[in-house]
Enzyme design. Structure first.
Site, mmCIF file in Angstrom:
data_model
loop_
_atom_site.group_PDB
_atom_site.id
_atom_site.type_symbol
_atom_site.label_atom_id
_atom_site.label_comp_id
_atom_site.label_asym_id
_atom_site.label_seq_id
_atom_site.Cartn_x
_atom_site.Cartn_y
_atom_site.Cartn_z
ATOM 1 N N CYS A 1 -16.459 -14.954 111.596
ATOM 2 C CA CYS A 1 -16.763 -16.382 111.653
ATOM 3 C C CYS A 1 -16.219 -16.996 112.945
ATOM 4 O O CYS A 1 -16.807 -16.789 114.007
ATOM 5 C CB CYS A 1 -16.250 -17.076 110.399
ATOM 6 S SG CYS A 1 -17.197 -18.555 110.032
ATOM 7 N N HIS B 1 -18.529 -13.976 106.331
ATOM 8 C CA HIS B 1 -17.215 -13.460 105.904
ATOM 9 C C HIS B 1 -17.391 -12.171 105.094
ATOM 10 O O HIS B 1 -17.351 -12.204 103.855
ATOM 11 C CB HIS B 1 -16.484 -14.510 105.069
ATOM 12 C CG HIS B 1 -16.033 -15.679 105.866
ATOM 13 N ND1 HIS B 1 -14.845 -15.688 106.565
ATOM 14 C CD2 HIS B 1 -16.623 -16.863 106.110
ATOM 15 C CE1 HIS B 1 -14.714 -16.845 107.188
ATOM 16 N NE2 HIS B 1 -15.787 -17.573 106.933
ATOM 17 N N GLU C 1 -15.355 -9.951 104.532
ATOM 18 C CA GLU C 1 -14.136 -9.573 103.803
ATOM 19 C C GLU C 1 -14.237 -9.864 102.310
ATOM 20 O O GLU C 1 -13.588 -9.200 101.498
ATOM 21 C CB GLU C 1 -12.902 -10.265 104.411
ATOM 22 C CG GLU C 1 -12.849 -11.793 104.305
ATOM 23 C CD GLU C 1 -13.491 -12.511 105.483
ATOM 24 O OE1 GLU C 1 -14.345 -11.908 106.148
ATOM 25 O OE2 GLU C 1 -13.140 -13.682 105.727
HETATM 26 N N1 GLN Z 1 -14.733 -23.659 112.548
HETATM 27 C C1 GLN Z 1 -15.892 -22.813 112.683
HETATM 28 C C2 GLN Z 1 -17.129 -23.458 112.065
HETATM 29 O O1 GLN Z 1 -17.004 -24.365 111.273
HETATM 30 C C3 GLN Z 1 -15.622 -21.459 112.044
HETATM 31 C C4 GLN Z 1 -15.495 -21.524 110.558
HETATM 32 C C5 GLN Z 1 -14.838 -20.296 109.939
HETATM 33 O O2 GLN Z 1 -14.270 -19.481 110.649
HETATM 34 N N2 GLN Z 1 -14.878 -20.172 108.640
HETATM 35 O O3 GLN Z 1 -18.209 -23.041 112.347
#
Ligand code: GLN
Length: 548
Positions: free
Chosen positions: A383, A509, A511
């Site tokens: 992300c 994600h 994970e």
């Molecule tokens: N802050 C970034 C976004 O909102 C990444 C979000 C995250 O890593 N979950 O796109």
């Protein structure tokens, strides 16, 4: 078979592994061929943990249908190998939001809305709904917090009422407590457990079993004492010493007879008995690794590993696949900003930058990305970790020195990461990100496609910003391939470097979907690449000496 309910409450103090115990009970039941649904009741007033800082709450676990939930749901998914939904987590915030909405609409016109029966009814309905979703044999309900918490009272009252709602023979109450150790006398003390059970009984709940957590062996006499004072059968006082590996919890509870007690007391039909042999083999492999695998996780909350709980577990699962024991060096990205990457990363064999929000520490993450790229060290960006990978490439390979995400620099001349179009009109902070499962089509022959072994995947998301397509072509010419796209081709889900042993960033994600017996393909391949670095001896000086 009638659906049975097992309620898990906590006593004495928090953070004693109540969630792990609930998850382990789930695995024990599953090992008997039973189907299990799990629910977590969270008494805090936030609607969900999505708006809380990791310092308050640890990781926010995202379900496939896009709910931002408690990290205990991650334990349930990993231990029981199920995928949970919005039916698995309710908070006091959700209960009151529903009830007050009804009140404004006039649903309760003329009446006084009260904790009992209105609040407890909403909680009870939530628990009863679990029976109808796939008719599980057992619903496991964990109540967050500790008995005695003010905001927990309606939830305990609701689980008490469940005994009437579904029948006495269909419910079982497990209380998880702590036995403190007094060093001066070398004794474990039962009094806090006695008080906690007394408190529970004052509400009308008599525990059927007590799991006693302790850092020391629990003598038989202590078990007997607790049985006597708390009115629980002696075989239902379950000692649970602190484990070096949480995945042993189902084995320990099974050995202490928890499975047998539940089958007996709930009259569960389990014709094939229990089979934890594969699980046991897995924990044995964990206990006998062929060596360590030093990996650095570079993040803003590195001093709080609970903030990255699923990342840690996914790394463990992936390393286990290669018979390695991951040794995670939690590196604060601000330390890299201060001391440079060499000071913190010179002993690592692979770098992960996990998800995150806000500009603090981002420059340190970008330095870590550069370090991985230039030294040909395996890198996995999750992300935010994908977004900093794009920023680094734009700055240091394309020469766009001011490139950034508009999250961190709204005035950047090169917004290689930008707010998603449909996020521009969003004002509310809660539950408004791009959340949950979205499909992603993989580029044929890419590293990502090879790892997954399928042309299309579904992964869980939680973000507002995205790869800016205006830069897709130039970044591609500079060696960064967009190897995963939304099916309509508009949203970049995965980037990878072509001339690098393993440098992959994902907008989602992965994970959350890793399991101890089935590591996530991207983590598995990342760990494979890191293991390869170890074999080649490219990185010197093991074991690691920093960042502990
Ligand atoms: N802050 C970034 C976004 O909102 C990444 C979000 C995250 O890593 N979950 O796109």
């Amino acid at each position: 078979m009638t659906t049975k309910y097992i309620f898990v409450t906590g006593g004495v103090v928090s953070s004693i592994g109540k969630g792990i115990c609930a998850a382990a009970i789930g695995r024990i039941l599953k090992s008997r061929g039973l189907t299990v649904a799990v629910q977590k009741l969270d008494p805090y007033l936030n609607v969900d943990p999505g708006t809380m800082s990791p310092y308050q709450h640890g990781e926010v676990f995202v379900t496939r249908d896009g709910c931002e939930t408690d990290l205990d749901l991650g334990h349930y998914e990993r231990f029981i190998d199920i995928e949970l939904t919005h039916n698995s987590n309710i908070t006091a915030g959700q209960v009151y939001t529903q009830l007050l909405g009804e009140e404004r609409r006039g649903v309760h016109l003329g009446g006084t809305i009260q904790t009992v029966p209105h609040v407890t009814n909403v909680i009870k309905e939530f628990m009863l709904r679990a029976q109808h979703e796939g008719s599980p044999d057992v619903v496991l309900v964990e109540v967050g917090g500790t008995v005695g918490d003010i905001e927990g009272q309606p939830f305990l009252e609701a689980i008490r009422q469940m005994r009437m709602a579904v029948g006495r023979r269909n419910t079982f109450y497990v209380h998880v407590t702590l036995l403190p150790y007094i060093g001066a006398t070398g004794e474990l003390k039962t009094k806090p457990t006695q008080h906690s059970v007394k408190e529970l009984r004052a509400i009308g709940i008599q525990p059927d079993a007590i799991i006693c957590r302790s850092d020391h062996p629990i003598p038989h006499s202590i078990k007997e004492k607790i049985a006597l004072f708390c009115d629980v059968a002696p075989d239902a006082v379950i000692p649970m010493e602190t484990l070096s590996n949480i995945y042993q919890a189902p084995l320990v509870l099974e050995q202490e007879g928890v499975g047998e007690i539940l089958v007996r007391e709930l009259n569960l039909a389990t014709p094939n008995g229990s089979d934890l042999s594969r699980w046991e083999a897995m924990t044995e492999r964990m206990a006998n690794p062929h060596g360590p695998l030093p990996i650095a996780v570079v993040g803003k909350y590195a001093d709080l590993p609970d903030a990255y709980l699923s990342v840690r577990e996914a790394l463990r699962h992936a390393s286990l696949f290669h018979d390695r024991d991951v040794s995670i060096d939690w590196v604060r990205s601000e330390d890299i900003e201060r001391d440079g990457p060499d000071a913190w990363l010179s002993h690592t064999l692979g770098i992960v930058v996990p998800g995150g929000f806000g500009s603090r520490g981002v420059e340190g993450m970008i330095q870590a990305v550069r370090y991985a790229r230039e030294r040909q060290l395996p890198y996995l960006g999750l992300c935010l970790g994908m977004q900093v990978m794009v920023i680094e490439h734009a700055r240091n390979v394309l020469g766009l020195t001011g490139a950034n995400s508009t999250e961190f620099d709204p005035e950047t001349p090169d917004p290689v990461i930008d707010l998603m179009l449909d996020q521009r009109s969003v004002n509310d902070m809660g539950g408004t990100m791009r959340l949950g499962n979205y499909p992603c089509v993989l580029a044929h022959g890419s590293r990502a496609a090879k790892a997954y072994g399928t042309p299309e995947v579904n992964e869980r998301h939680r973000h507002r910003f995205e790869f800016n397509n205006a830069y897709r072509e130039t970044l591609y010419e500079a060696g960064m391939l967009a190897s995963g796209l939304s099916p309509d081709g508009t949203l970049v889900e995965i980037v990878e470097l072509e001339k690098h042993p393993f440098m992959v960033g994902v907008q989602f994600h992965p994970e959350f979907r890793s399991r101890p017996e089935q590591p996530h393909p991207l983590f598995r391949e990342f760990a494979a690449a890191a293991t390869h670095v170890m074999r080649e001896g490219a990185q010197p000086e093991l074991p690691m000496g920093n960042g502990a």
